[in-house]
Every structure is written in C-alpha cells, then in structure tokens.
Motif scaffolding. Structure first.
Motif, short mmCIF file in Angstrom:
data_model
loop_
_atom_site.label_atom_id
_atom_site.label_comp_id
_atom_site.label_asym_id
_atom_site.label_seq_id
_atom_site.Cartn_x
_atom_site.Cartn_y
_atom_site.Cartn_z
N LYS A 84 0.85 -1.19 0.00
CA LYS A 84 0.00 0.00 0.00
C LYS A 84 0.90 1.25 0.00
CE LYS A 84 -4.03 1.85 2.37
NZ LYS A 84 -4.95 1.70 3.48
N GLY A 85 0.55 2.23 -0.83
CA GLY A 85 1.34 3.44 -0.92
C GLY A 85 2.44 3.35 -1.96
N THR A 86 2.59 2.19 -2.58
CA THR A 86 3.61 1.99 -3.61
C THR A 86 2.97 2.04 -4.99
OG1 THR A 86 4.85 0.54 -2.14
CG2 THR A 86 5.37 0.39 -4.47
N GLU A 87 3.64 2.75 -5.91
CA GLU A 87 3.18 2.82 -7.30
C GLU A 87 4.31 2.35 -8.20
OE1 GLU A 87 1.28 6.44 -8.62
OE2 GLU A 87 0.62 6.89 -6.58
N ILE A 88 4.00 1.40 -9.08
CA ILE A 88 4.99 0.84 -9.98
C ILE A 88 4.43 0.86 -11.39
CG2 ILE A 88 6.27 -1.24 -10.61
CD1 ILE A 88 6.40 -1.99 -7.71
N GLU A 89 5.33 1.13 -12.36
CA GLU A 89 4.95 1.14 -13.76
C GLU A 89 5.96 0.32 -14.54
OE1 GLU A 89 4.23 4.39 -17.30
OE2 GLU A 89 3.89 4.98 -15.21
N GLY A 90 5.47 -0.50 -15.49
CA GLY A 90 6.38 -1.28 -16.33
C GLY A 90 5.86 -2.67 -16.58
N THR A 91 6.78 -3.57 -16.85
CA THR A 91 6.45 -4.97 -17.09
C THR A 91 6.99 -5.79 -15.93
OG1 THR A 91 6.57 -4.67 -19.48
CG2 THR A 91 6.77 -6.91 -18.66
N LEU A 92 6.14 -6.62 -15.36
CA LEU A 92 6.53 -7.44 -14.21
C LEU A 92 6.38 -8.90 -14.59
CD1 LEU A 92 7.28 -7.72 -11.22
CD2 LEU A 92 4.87 -7.51 -10.69
N ALA A 93 7.47 -9.63 -14.53
CA ALA A 93 7.46 -11.07 -14.77
C ALA A 93 7.93 -11.73 -13.48
CB ALA A 93 8.38 -11.43 -15.93
N CYS A 94 7.12 -12.66 -12.96
CA CYS A 94 7.52 -13.31 -11.72
C CYS A 94 7.21 -14.80 -11.76
CB CYS A 94 6.91 -12.63 -10.50
SG CYS A 94 5.13 -12.57 -10.45
N GLU A 95 8.03 -15.55 -11.06
CA GLU A 95 7.88 -17.00 -10.97
C GLU A 95 6.90 -17.39 -9.87
OE1 GLU A 95 9.68 -19.45 -12.77
OE2 GLU A 95 10.33 -17.80 -14.06
N ALA A 96 6.75 -16.54 -8.89
CA ALA A 96 5.96 -16.86 -7.70
C ALA A 96 4.64 -16.10 -7.70
CB ALA A 96 6.76 -16.50 -6.45
N ASN A 97 3.96 -16.16 -6.58
CA ASN A 97 2.70 -15.44 -6.40
C ASN A 97 2.97 -13.95 -6.26
OD1 ASN A 97 1.36 -17.93 -6.36
ND2 ASN A 97 1.65 -18.12 -4.17
N LEU A 98 2.00 -13.15 -6.67
CA LEU A 98 2.10 -11.70 -6.60
C LEU A 98 0.87 -11.15 -5.91
CD1 LEU A 98 3.23 -8.87 -7.46
CD2 LEU A 98 1.99 -9.19 -9.61
N ARG A 99 1.08 -10.27 -4.95
CA ARG A 99 -0.03 -9.58 -4.28
C ARG A 99 0.17 -8.08 -4.46
NH1 ARG A 99 -3.87 -11.10 -0.53
NH2 ARG A 99 -4.87 -9.31 0.46
N ILE A 100 -0.87 -7.41 -4.95
CA ILE A 100 -0.81 -5.97 -5.15
C ILE A 100 -1.73 -5.31 -4.14
CG2 ILE A 100 -1.23 -4.07 -6.77
CD1 ILE A 100 -0.87 -6.16 -9.04
N GLU A 101 -1.18 -4.43 -3.34
CA GLU A 101 -1.95 -3.64 -2.39
C GLU A 101 -1.87 -2.15 -2.74
OE1 GLU A 101 -4.04 -4.69 -0.17
OE2 GLU A 101 -3.53 -6.80 -0.25
N GLY A 102 -0.94 -1.80 -3.62
CA GLY A 102 -0.76 -0.42 -4.06
C GLY A 102 -1.32 -0.23 -5.44
N LYS A 103 -0.53 0.44 -6.31
CA LYS A 103 -0.95 0.71 -7.69
C LYS A 103 0.09 0.15 -8.65
CE LYS A 103 -3.51 4.85 -6.52
NZ LYS A 103 -3.69 6.28 -6.72
N PHE A 104 -0.40 -0.46 -9.73
CA PHE A 104 0.50 -0.99 -10.75
C PHE A 104 -0.04 -0.64 -12.12
CE2 PHE A 104 2.12 -4.00 -13.78
CZ PHE A 104 3.46 -4.04 -13.46
N ASN A 105 0.83 -0.11 -12.99
CA ASN A 105 0.50 0.20 -14.38
C ASN A 105 1.45 -0.57 -15.27
OD1 ASN A 105 -1.43 2.17 -13.62
ND2 ASN A 105 0.15 3.72 -13.49
N GLY A 106 0.92 -1.40 -16.15
CA GLY A 106 1.79 -2.14 -17.06
C GLY A 106 1.28 -3.53 -17.34
#
Length: 139
Positions: free
Chosen positions: A19-41
């Motif tokens: 929460k309170g984090t903003e990320i922009e781009g391409t995200l590739a991950c092998e594991a689980n991902l939880r978003i509580e903030g903001k993500f663009n991409g």
C-alpha cells in the motif's frame, strides 16, 4: 535446519507491492504476486496474482490464477480460475479462464470467453448453427 525450513528457502519468494507503492512497467515473476498499491503495465506470473481490496491495477494480467478484490483496468488471461470478490471490479475482457467466479457485488464490465477443452464435435456444430442476434434484434 529442518526439512520444512529447507524447502521454504528453496521455493520461490512471493512478491508484494505494498500500500502506498506505485509501480509502472512490465513485471514477470515466478511466484505469487499480491498488489496492495498501484500498478500500471503488464503482469506475467507463473503463480497467482491477487489484487487487494484497495489496490488499482491498470494492467493486462496473465497468470496461473487471478483474484480481484480491488480494481483492474485491463484484460485477464488465466490458466486456472478468475475470482472477482464482492469488492472487486474488473474493466476489461476475460481472454481465457477455466472457471470464472463472481461473488455477489463483484463487477465485470467486459466480455468473457470460455471454451471446453476437447469439446465434442456435435457441440461445435450445434454452436455454429445457433442463430446470433444483435442487441437491437433481441428485443
């Protein structure tokens, strides 16, 4: 070190966008991902993607499983289940899912397409011969 601790260290680490984090781009991950903030991409995950209740993802998501409790603006493709919880809102298309669960109160503003794997030929013929109506024709 016990077996359970050793196996935990060898498995992939879950990823959290807090929460309170903003990320922009391409995200590739092998594991689980939880978003509580903001993500663009774009999100590509071999694990599950969870969009938390107060999170906003302006993203195309491709993952093993997707759970939406916040807001997603973009298309979703999942190899498993797509779940939209009572607080979840999705504005985009479901491009692939083996099952779709929308809890009462959840919103899907878009279209979904689900196909049976190895569907019998007679089902395909039946679907092809079924008349299609435009919204204005349907009454």
């Amino acid at each position: 070190m016990s077996r359970s601790k050793a196996s935990r260290h060898q498995s992939a680490t879950d990823t959290l966008i807090g929460k309170g984090t903003e990320i922009e781009g391409t995200l590739a991950c092998e594991a689980n991902l939880r978003i509580e903030g903001k993500f663009n991409g774009v999100i590509e995950s071999k694990g599950s993607v969870i969009v938390g209740e107060h999170a906003v993802a302006r993203s195309h998501i491709h993952a093993k499983e997707v759970i939406i409790a916040g807001k997603v603006y973009g298309d979703v493709t999942t190899l498993g289940r797509l779940t939209i919880t009572a607080t979840g809102q999705m504005f985009g298309d479901v491009l692939g899912a083996t099952s779709l669960v929308i809890t009462e109160g959840g919103i899907l503003h878009g279209s979904s397409k689900m196909e049976l794997k190895d569907a019998p030929e007679e089902m395909a013929l039946e679907t092809a011969s079924t008349p299609r109506y435009l919204e204005s024709e349907a009454g």
